[in-house]
Design a protein around this motif. Structure first.
Motif, PDB file in Angstrom:
ATOM      1  N   LYS A  57      64.319 -23.155   6.587  1.00 45.73           N
ATOM      2  CA  LYS A  57      63.060 -22.585   6.115  1.00 45.73           C
ATOM      3  C   LYS A  57      62.943 -22.646   4.599  1.00 45.73           C
ATOM      4  N   THR A  58      64.080 -22.773   3.920  1.00 47.01           N
ATOM      5  CA  THR A  58      64.055 -22.749   2.454  1.00 47.01           C
ATOM      6  C   THR A  58      64.829 -23.914   1.861  1.00 47.01           C
ATOM      7  N   VAL A  59      66.140 -23.802   1.789  1.00 45.56           N
ATOM      8  CA  VAL A  59      66.957 -24.772   1.050  1.00 45.56           C
ATOM      9  C   VAL A  59      66.870 -26.175   1.647  1.00 45.56           C
ATOM     10  N   LEU A  60      67.016 -26.304   2.970  1.00 47.41           N
ATOM     11  CA  LEU A  60      66.987 -27.628   3.580  1.00 47.41           C
ATOM     12  C   LEU A  60      65.620 -28.285   3.424  1.00 47.41           C
ATOM     13  N   THR A  61      64.570 -27.480   3.497  1.00 43.46           N
ATOM     14  CA  THR A  61      63.226 -28.022   3.265  1.00 43.46           C
ATOM     15  C   THR A  61      63.102 -28.580   1.863  1.00 43.46           C
ATOM     16  N   TYR A  66      63.105 -33.431  -1.756  1.00 39.87           N
ATOM     17  CA  TYR A  66      63.652 -34.168  -2.895  1.00 39.87           C
ATOM     18  C   TYR A  66      64.044 -35.602  -2.527  1.00 39.87           C
ATOM     19  N   VAL A  67      64.498 -35.809  -1.319  1.00 35.45           N
ATOM     20  CA  VAL A  67      64.886 -37.168  -0.913  1.00 35.45           C
ATOM     21  C   VAL A  67      63.721 -37.905  -0.272  1.00 35.45           C
ATOM     22  N   ASN A  68      62.521 -37.318  -0.359  1.00 36.26           N
ATOM     23  CA  ASN A  68      61.285 -37.946   0.120  1.00 36.26           C
ATOM     24  C   ASN A  68      61.288 -38.212   1.624  1.00 36.26           C
ATOM     25  N   ALA A  69      61.890 -37.312   2.380  1.00 35.27           N
ATOM     26  CA  ALA A  69      61.796 -37.404   3.834  1.00 35.27           C
ATOM     27  C   ALA A  69      60.359 -37.115   4.257  1.00 35.27           C
ATOM     28  N   PRO A  70      59.849 -37.795   5.287  1.00 29.38           N
ATOM     29  CA  PRO A  70      58.458 -37.584   5.706  1.00 29.38           C
ATOM     30  C   PRO A  70      58.213 -36.168   6.213  1.00 29.38           C
ATOM     31  N   VAL A  71      56.984 -35.718   6.051  1.00 30.62           N
ATOM     32  CA  VAL A  71      56.625 -34.345   6.404  1.00 30.62           C
ATOM     33  C   VAL A  71      56.833 -34.077   7.892  1.00 30.62           C
ATOM     34  N   TYR A  72      56.565 -35.074   8.745  1.00 31.52           N
ATOM     35  CA  TYR A  72      56.702 -34.831  10.181  1.00 31.52           C
ATOM     36  C   TYR A  72      58.154 -34.541  10.570  1.00 31.52           C
ATOM     37  N   LEU A  73      59.118 -35.088   9.814  1.00 30.60           N
ATOM     38  CA  LEU A  73      60.522 -34.769  10.077  1.00 30.60           C
ATOM     39  C   LEU A  73      60.882 -33.395   9.543  1.00 30.60           C
ATOM     40  N   ILE A  74      60.340 -33.060   8.371  1.00 33.41           N
ATOM     41  CA  ILE A  74      60.590 -31.725   7.811  1.00 33.41           C
ATOM     42  C   ILE A  74      60.071 -30.646   8.758  1.00 33.41           C
ATOM     43  N   SER A  75      58.939 -30.918   9.414  1.00 28.90           N
ATOM     44  CA  SER A  75      58.353 -29.930  10.324  1.00 28.90           C
ATOM     45  C   SER A  75      59.196 -29.711  11.578  1.00 28.90           C
ATOM     46  N   ILE A  77      62.607 -29.439  11.609  1.00 32.40           N
ATOM     47  CA  ILE A  77      63.938 -28.869  11.400  1.00 32.40           C
ATOM     48  C   ILE A  77      64.062 -27.407  11.834  1.00 32.40           C
ATOM     49  N   VAL A  78      63.016 -26.597  11.650  1.00 29.07           N
ATOM     50  CA  VAL A  78      63.115 -25.192  12.068  1.00 29.07           C
ATOM     51  C   VAL A  78      63.180 -25.076  13.594  1.00 29.07           C
ATOM     52  N   PRO A  79      62.256 -25.716  14.350  1.00 24.64           N
ATOM     53  CA  PRO A  79      62.380 -25.637  15.818  1.00 24.64           C
ATOM     54  C   PRO A  79      63.693 -26.206  16.346  1.00 24.64           C
ATOM     55  N   TRP A 134      65.877 -38.872   9.065  1.00 18.70           N
ATOM     56  CA  TRP A 134      66.400 -38.975  10.434  1.00 18.70           C
ATOM     57  C   TRP A 134      67.878 -38.618  10.508  1.00 18.70           C
ATOM     58  N   LEU A 135      68.646 -39.050   9.510  1.00 20.76           N
ATOM     59  CA  LEU A 135      70.068 -38.710   9.503  1.00 20.76           C
ATOM     60  C   LEU A 135      70.277 -37.198   9.400  1.00 20.76           C
ATOM     61  N   MET A 136      69.470 -36.537   8.565  1.00 15.79           N
ATOM     62  CA  MET A 136      69.586 -35.077   8.446  1.00 15.79           C
ATOM     63  C   MET A 136      69.189 -34.382   9.739  1.00 15.79           C
ATOM     64  N   VAL A 137      68.147 -34.868  10.384  1.00 16.48           N
ATOM     65  CA  VAL A 137      67.739 -34.298  11.670  1.00 16.48           C
ATOM     66  C   VAL A 137      68.850 -34.480  12.705  1.00 16.48           C
ATOM     67  N   GLY A 138      69.491 -35.661  12.696  1.00 17.29           N
ATOM     68  CA  GLY A 138      70.610 -35.898  13.615  1.00 17.29           C
ATOM     69  C   GLY A 138      71.761 -34.948  13.376  1.00 17.29           C
ATOM     70  N   CYS A 139      72.094 -34.732  12.099  1.00 21.65           N
ATOM     71  CA  CYS A 139      73.157 -33.770  11.761  1.00 21.65           C
ATOM     72  C   CYS A 139      72.786 -32.369  12.230  1.00 21.65           C
ATOM     73  N   LEU A 140      71.501 -32.040  12.118  1.00 18.27           N
ATOM     74  CA  LEU A 140      71.042 -30.711  12.509  1.00 18.27           C
ATOM     75  C   LEU A 140      71.120 -30.526  14.023  1.00 18.27           C
ATOM     76  N   VAL A 141      70.913 -31.589  14.783  1.00 15.43           N
ATOM     77  CA  VAL A 141      71.061 -31.513  16.237  1.00 15.43           C
ATOM     78  C   VAL A 141      72.513 -31.168  16.599  1.00 15.43           C
ATOM     79  N   VAL A 142      73.464 -31.850  15.948  1.00 10.12           N
ATOM     80  CA  VAL A 142      74.887 -31.552  16.184  1.00 10.12           C
ATOM     81  C   VAL A 142      75.199 -30.112  15.779  1.00 10.12           C
TER      82      VAL A 142
END
Length: 435
Positions: A57-61, A66-75, A77-79, A134-142
């Motif tokens: 909700k804060t730091v990861l967003t 900063y690394v220019n990840a697309p908004v749809y991927l940022i949206s 991460i919380v769910p 995508w790599l960050m989202v994958g790490c978050l799934v694990v």
């Protein structure tokens, strides 16, 4: 600290003057309840700090931006973080229920969380754009799967090692102590955001956060857990369905799950508070620190109180806390909608975020204590797993709907969630006491 000093501190924190309270735990566990209390306290404190410093909700967003990840991927991460940690629990509970000692599953999950968050930091340093996202989202799934392992076992270990009427206090003191650490971290972020809000700064936060789970695993290994109730391996392919039937056959449990679903307003509304702050107050990097500071102060002030209240009546604690969250949401909706000059004030959002933090602390303390006190042994494991899985699915659905509606009106989402929260307060109040 000497054994006598630890015993005195335990009695002071739990208001014990005479014989030690060991309700609902074995005689063996009672002998080690003092040391286990502080080991679990420290363990959960450092993981809460790790949670804060890697919070989607804060730091990861901020890092993904900063690394220019697309908004749809940022949206996503919380769910993913919230529901991904809950949905697998009903599946893994069958395996966990076969183990007489379960702390090692928690430790494995903690180590896996360390690896996942550290990997997010490495991705932030090495990649940009869609690939980084995508790599960050994958790490978050694990990370979420590892979190589910720890979540199921944590409540079960607490139920076996900490007595009734002491579990709420344990949660309260944990939140208060971690709140002090979060406050310090928030102040540091606020200071550094003025001079060094770079990718390196946020990846370093990730690396530091990851180490917290490694430290927690080392501490948790020293918890004295004794063999408990187990289930024999079953070849029943419908085992998962049979667990879900608890919702049909157990009225009290079903009503708890319904109430808990309505309590989600305190957690689901938090990112929309942040979005309103960014939209109307600006200064995003500076606001990050202020919001973390506000959340830390909220934990320090309110958590011991909520913990004690949860030991008296966890269902009333849920009801009162979510009422505060709901009223705060309605007030914020009115301010943003009808008071244009007022809604642009920077100081407004840390204050409302602080009040939401106080309320959410009460909701968490109440619901966690209620589900632990409601059952024993493997029944507790099944309750935790089924309720978390159902709530995980609901989180995905409501999180997605809220994201869609927020395109039209962020404050409208907050109002809707707040009205559901009032209904949740009523449903919580109608639950039977379990203390």
């Amino acid at each position: 600290m000497s054994k006598t000093a630890i015993e005195k501190l335990y009695r002071f924190l739990n208001n014990e003057d005479g014989e030690r309270v060991c309700t609902d735990i074995s005689d063996e566990a009672c002998e080690h309840t003092v040391t286990n209390f502080f080991r679990i306290l420290l363990t959960h404190t450092v993981t809460k700090l790790g949670d804060t410093l890697s919070n989607p909700k804060t730091v990861l967003t901020w890092l993904m931006s900063y690394v220019n990840a697309p908004v749809y991927l940022i949206s996503l991460i919380v769910p993913i973080r919230e529901s991904g940690a809950m949905i697998p629990q009903i599946a893994i509970s069958k395996y966990i229920s076969q183990k007489p000692i379960r702390k090692w599953i928690w430790i494995f999950g903690s180590v896996l969380q360390f690896v996942s968050i550290a990997a997010i930091g490495l991705v932030g340093l090495s990649y940009k754009g869609v690939l980084a996202g995508w790599l960050m989202v994958g790490c978050l799934v694990v990370f979420s799967f590892a979190r589910s392992l720890s979540s199921v076992t944590s409540k079960d270990v607490i139920g076996k090692t900490i007595a009734k009427t002491r579990r709420g206090k344990l949660g309260g003191y944990t939140a208060a102590l971690s709140g002090v650490l979060v406050l310090v971290a928030g102040l540091l972020i606020t200071y550094k955001s003025e001079t060094d809000a770079s990718v390196d700064f946020y990846t370093n936060l990730m690396f530091f956060a990851s180490v917290m789970w490694l430290v927690a695993a080392l501490i948790y290994a020293s918890v004295k857990e004794f063999p408990g109730e187990t289930e024999s391996p079953s070849e029943d392919e419908n085992a998962m369905v049979s667990k879900l039937e608890l919702l049909k056959t157990n009225t009290q449990f079903r009503n708890f799950v319904i109430a808990r679903a309505l309590l989600l307003c305190s957690s689901l509304s938090a990112p929309f508070y942040v979005l309103l702050a960014q939209k109307h107050a600006g200064s995003e990097s500076f606001l990050l620190g202020l919001l973390i500071v506000a959340n830390g102060i909220a934990s320090i002030i309110s958590s011991p109180f909520w913990g004690k209240q949860a030991d008296k009546s966890s269902k009333n604690t849920m009801a009162r806390a979510v009422t505060i969250a709901a009223i705060m949401g309605i007030v914020l909706f009115v301010i943003v909608t009808f008071f244009e000059s007022f809604r642009n004030q920077l100081w407004l959002y840390p204050i409302v975020f602080f009040i939401l933090g106080v309320a959410h602390g009460g909701v968490r303390a109440g619901r966690k204590t209620y589900v632990v006190d409601m059952a024993n042994g493997n029944e507790r494991t099944n309750y935790v797993a089924v309720s978390n899985t159902i709530i995980g699915v609901i989180l995905l659905i409501t999180g997605g709907l809220s994201a869609l509606v927020s395109v039209l009106s962020i404050e409208g989402v907050i109002l809707g969630l707040s009205l559901l929260g009032l209904l949740g307060a009523y449903r919580s109040y109608k639950l039977p006491d379990v203390e």
